[in-house]
Design a protein around this motif. Structure first.
Motif, short mmCIF file in Angstrom:
data_model
loop_
_atom_site.label_atom_id
_atom_site.label_comp_id
_atom_site.label_asym_id
_atom_site.label_seq_id
_atom_site.Cartn_x
_atom_site.Cartn_y
_atom_site.Cartn_z
N THR A 27 -11.34 -4.79 3.03
CA THR A 27 -11.89 -3.93 1.99
C THR A 27 -13.29 -4.40 1.68
O THR A 27 -13.66 -5.56 1.96
N ASN B 227 -5.92 -6.63 -0.94
CA ASN B 227 -6.63 -5.52 -0.31
C ASN B 227 -5.96 -4.19 -0.63
O ASN B 227 -6.63 -3.18 -0.91
N ARG C 80 -15.17 -0.66 -5.48
CA ARG C 80 -14.81 -0.61 -4.07
C ARG C 80 -15.57 0.52 -3.41
O ARG C 80 -15.64 1.64 -3.94
N GLN D 131 -16.52 2.68 0.33
CA GLN D 131 -15.81 3.20 1.51
C GLN D 131 -15.94 2.22 2.68
O GLN D 131 -17.02 1.72 2.98
N ASP E 286 0.83 -1.20 0.00
CA ASP E 286 0.00 0.00 0.00
C ASP E 286 0.87 1.26 0.00
O ASP E 286 0.63 2.21 -0.75
N ARG F 79 -6.74 -3.31 -4.21
CA ARG F 79 -8.12 -2.82 -4.38
C ARG F 79 -8.23 -1.34 -3.99
O ARG F 79 -9.00 -0.59 -4.59
N ARG F 80 -7.49 -0.96 -2.97
CA ARG F 80 -7.54 0.45 -2.54
C ARG F 80 -6.98 1.39 -3.60
O ARG F 80 -7.20 2.60 -3.55
N HIS F 81 -6.21 0.82 -4.53
CA HIS F 81 -5.63 1.62 -5.62
C HIS F 81 -6.18 1.12 -6.96
O HIS F 81 -5.47 1.14 -7.97
#
Length: 810
Positions: A722, A650, A710, A712, A606, A653-655
């Protein structure tokens, strides 16, 4: 692409009528299902293959014969009372030399000992290399970089160090010390062992450079060995504890000139001669000559597959293939057969009645009458004459191959079961100077062998085209890498061969080779891990020049191809901005390789992605360049690595709007054949079996539960999570990883999703961090269940060391 919903190898299926017993409330996961943060690419369900650890040649490529072109030299003279495990060891007088190898060992057959002194003199003829030296208290040795137990004491010429480490089928550094020595001169290396205490002396020093007592499960008994790690090295004056006053006297064993992946057969009273012959081979540089002289008996050669692990045969399941033969004064037939490993039982036989003086192709068809996972393939003569053999192919037939391709069907089906949507074919193998695409097309029996990076006698029987045909048949998005030094004309021809119609020169050639339709390739990576060797501005400039030259001809032929930059990412280096600005608008993606052995690897991934994305925005505010992770690397294939992959996903997925592909390596691994340390296969296989490791199940769970958006989510406590949902908002998926060694109960709050069904689908992968699977015992696999207590707010207990997916629906 067609979505695959494979069986999960389910361990337990059941209906949970109430929530699990609650533990202390120490975590909270809050989700706002209406707040879409980013999109997620379906290609996060990726994987990576390359011919490392024989996952292709010896694995996916359905070729039972290893050493098909007889390019491997005949063995050097063996050394009596010593056994070779990797490396090209030679005895000249009383000096033993070895070429650079990833962990080649020469292990003494002398009895195990406990205490005493061991020494040798070491020299590095080239004056460089990584290290070489002694192994002591060695047990359980086998082929492979870390396949043994024992202590390593090595000299490192570049760093001028002496190294002490411990191997227990792995590598644990213990202590280093700076020393001064001339690598090109003989340097004395001496070890004194007394219980757990190890003292190391370099040169004629009377004071030990290292004085170390092993506090953790010391190894107290074993034999001695010599070892190299990527160094040309020589050894002399080896003294062991049983006779420390006089050096060991080495005696060479007789040499039989048979290519080293094959074994000589000589039975009966007849005379025999073998010659590894470089005169007039059919393909490559060498062929094998077998000569039956006077007398009665059988003469021939045998092949037992990859590193002699056995050719698997099954009753009434034919094997087919071909080989090329020529003969001189041969007075009888040639016999080919499938036999037990010791040759005592014959399962199938075929006679070739007459062989001429010119090379000719002979078709093989052998139907075994029994099962044997450890058989051998033999070629024999029982009458006088000389026979030359080259280019031997033996493979499965019918449903043993995947959709008619030279691909092991059982391995291919396992890859489909994993849910792989994207497959990258590349890695350090493409950096080999002889890795060239034009050598990979046309008649596979005429494709030249080449000096590969991972294996010096590599075959081109499986190349870029076979990879593309496999992906096409398996409905997988394909990407591959090419050598950065390919010429502009050859790369232009490559694009025409792959993507143009049959009216072009190279499109016509593709059709002649059996594939009239264009492959519609959309991804090509230029090189692999370029400039990984050091932050050198000139080398980065060279990469820029090669990328620009190749991108120009690629996009002139097909502007729709997305190019991937493989320059090694060093965010702190000023060279990165220059590479970025030079390639922006030409490279669609930059390939970032990450490490995911640790359970919480996602945290570092991350951070890396956040930094990379920030720098891209800084250097090019309007840039469209994104990131792909074409290698998620490590050295493990256990539950810890599975959690590392889950937390990495995870992070990705955040990016999701920045990272479009994530490919854990390696997709495949042949059991017991790891010879360079990349011990990270998701799917393991033997000659006759396939089984799945914990990272396979983590990847499969994620693929099966893909959702494109995705939303919040926030996490309080010791969990990594996530949340993703469907486009219509009717399905919500929570990916939750508990890396701690205790179960974690969390309160889940779901906002914006009215009318949640109380029945939630659950997938759980849990187990000891060191747990891995074997062909006979699946220790860790996905458990599928239902949870009856879902609502807008509910509690759920996440097992220790687990990856859990909760799938909720309206």
């Amino acid at each position: 692409m067609k979505r695959i919903y494979p069986a999960l190898g389910v361990v337990a299926v059941g209906l949970v009528l109430c929530a699990p017993p609650l533990l202390a409330q120490n975590a909270r996961i809050s989700v706002n299902t209406q707040n879409v943060v980013n999109h997620i690419s379906p290609w996060l369900a990726g994987s990576c293959i390359e011919d490392v650890n024989h996952e292709i040649y010896g694995g996916l490529y359905d070729q039972k014969i290893f050493g098909e072109s007889f390019e491997e030299p005949s063995p050097n003279a063996g050394i009596q009372d010593w056994k070779t495990y990797g490396g090209d060891w030679r005895l000249e007088g009383q000096v033993i030399s070895v070429g650079a190898d990833s962990g080649g060992k020469l292990v003494s057959d002398s009895p195990a000992f406990s205490d005493g002194n061991i020494e040798t003199e070491v020299r590095f003829p080239n004056g460089t290399g990584d290290n070489a030296g002694l192994l002591v208290r060695v047990n359980n040795a086998g082929l492979g970089a870390d396949t043994f137990d024992g202590y390593e004491i090595s000299l490192e010429p570049r760093g001028q160090r002496v190294i002490l480490g411990k191997h227990h089928h792995d590598w644990q550094p213990l202590q280093n010390a700076q020393v001064t020595f001339d690598p090109q001169k003989w340097t004395r290396l001496r070890v004194e062992l007394s219980g757990a205490r190890i003292r190391i002396f370099v040169g004629d020093s009377a004071t030990p450079q290292i004085d170390f007592t092993d506090p953790t499960a010391p190894l107290l008994m074993g034999t001695v060995a010599l070892r190299t790690w990527n160094s040309n090295a020589s050894f002399q004056n080896v003294r062991g504890p049983e006779n420390n006053t006089a050096p060991e006297r080495f005696v060479a064993e007789p040499v039989i000139q048979v290519s080293r992946q094959w074994d000589a057969i000589h039975e009966g009273t007849g005379t025999a001669q073998f010659l590894h012959d470089r005169v007039n081979p059919y393909n490559g540089t060498w062929s094998q000559m077998i000569q039956h002289g006077t007398g009665q008996g059988t003469v021939g050669v045998a092949n037992k597959g990859l590193n002699r692990w056995g050719v698997a045969v099954k009753r009434q399941r034919p094997l087919g293939g071909r080989l090329y033969l020529r003969a001189q004064d041969l007075q009888g037939p040639v016999t080919v057969a499938l036999q037990s490993a010791n040759g005592q039982i014959t399962y199938a036989t075929q006679t070739i009645a007459k062989v001429g003086t010119d090379w000719a192709k002979y078709t093989l068809s052998l139907t075994p009458n029994a099962d044997d996972a450890n058989a051998r393939f033999v070629i024999t003569l029982d009458k006088p004459g000389s026979l030359w053999v080259d280019q031997v192919v033996l493979s499965g037939t019918g449903n043993a191959q995947f959709k008619g391709l030279p691909i092991r069907a059982d391995i291919a089906r396992a890859m489909q079961e994993q849910g792989i949507k994207f497959l990258r074919y590349g890695g350090t193998m493409v950096n080999a100077p002889e890795y060239r695409w034009k050598n990979m097309i046309g008649d596979p029996d005429r494709r030249p062998p080449y000096r590969g990076h991972w294996y010096p006698y590599s075959t081109n029987g499986f190349g870029i085209e076979e990879f593309l045909r496999f992906c096409e048949a398996a409905n997988i998005e394909a990407a591959f890498a090419i050598n950065v030094e390919e010429s502009e004309q050859d790369v232009a021809d490559l694009v025409e061969y792959l993507n143009s119609n049959v009216n072009t020169v190279w499109g016509k050639r593709r059709a002649q080779n059996g594939h009239p339709a264009p492959y519609k390739v959309r991804w090509i990576e230029i090189g692999n891990e370029e400039v990984i060797w050091g932050d050198n501005a000139g080398d980065y400039d060279h990469y820029i020049a090669r990328f620009n030259a190749l991108s120009t001809v690629i996009h002139a032929k097909d502007p729709g191809i997305q190019l991937v930059c493989s320059a090694w990412w060093r965010p702190e280096s000023p060279n990165m901005e220059r590479v970025f600005k030079a390639l922006d608008g030409k490279a669609a993606f930059w390939d970032l390789h990450v490490w995911s052995d640790e359970a919480r690897s996602g945290a570092s991934v991350d951070r890396d992605l956040t930094q990379m994305q920030s720098l891209f925005r800084q250097w090019g505010p309007n840039s469209q360049m994104k990131c792909v992770i074409f290698e998620e690397n490590g050295g493990l294939h256990n539950q810890q690595r599975a959690l590392g992959h889950a937390t990495t996903l995870n992070a990705v997925r955040r990016h999701g709007d920045f990272v479009v592909v994530s490919c854990p390596a390696n997709a495949l691994q042949p059991d017991g054949q790891n010879d360079n340390g990349w011990d990270q296969g998701q799917i393991f296989f033997s000659p006759d079996r396939v089984w799945k490791m914990p990272p396979f199940y983590a990847a499969q769970m994620a693929a099966l539960n893909f959702q494109p958006l995705r939303v919040q989510s926030t996490v309080e406590g010791n969990l990594d999570a996530t949340a993703t949902r469907s486009e219509d908002g009717k399905s919500l998926v929570l990916h939750v990883v508990n890396t701690s060694d205790t179960a974690q109960t969390a309160t889940l709050s779901l906002d914006g999703m009215a009318g949640i069904s109380p029945q939630a689908q659950v997938w759980t992968l849990a187990g000891d961090l060191k747990a891995a699977n074997s062909p006979d015992h699946e220790t860790v696999a996905t458990q599928r269940s239902q949870f009856a207590g879902a609502s807008a707010k509910f509690n759920y207990s996440f097992a220790a060391h687990s990856y859990t997916i909760l799938r909720l629906a309206k």
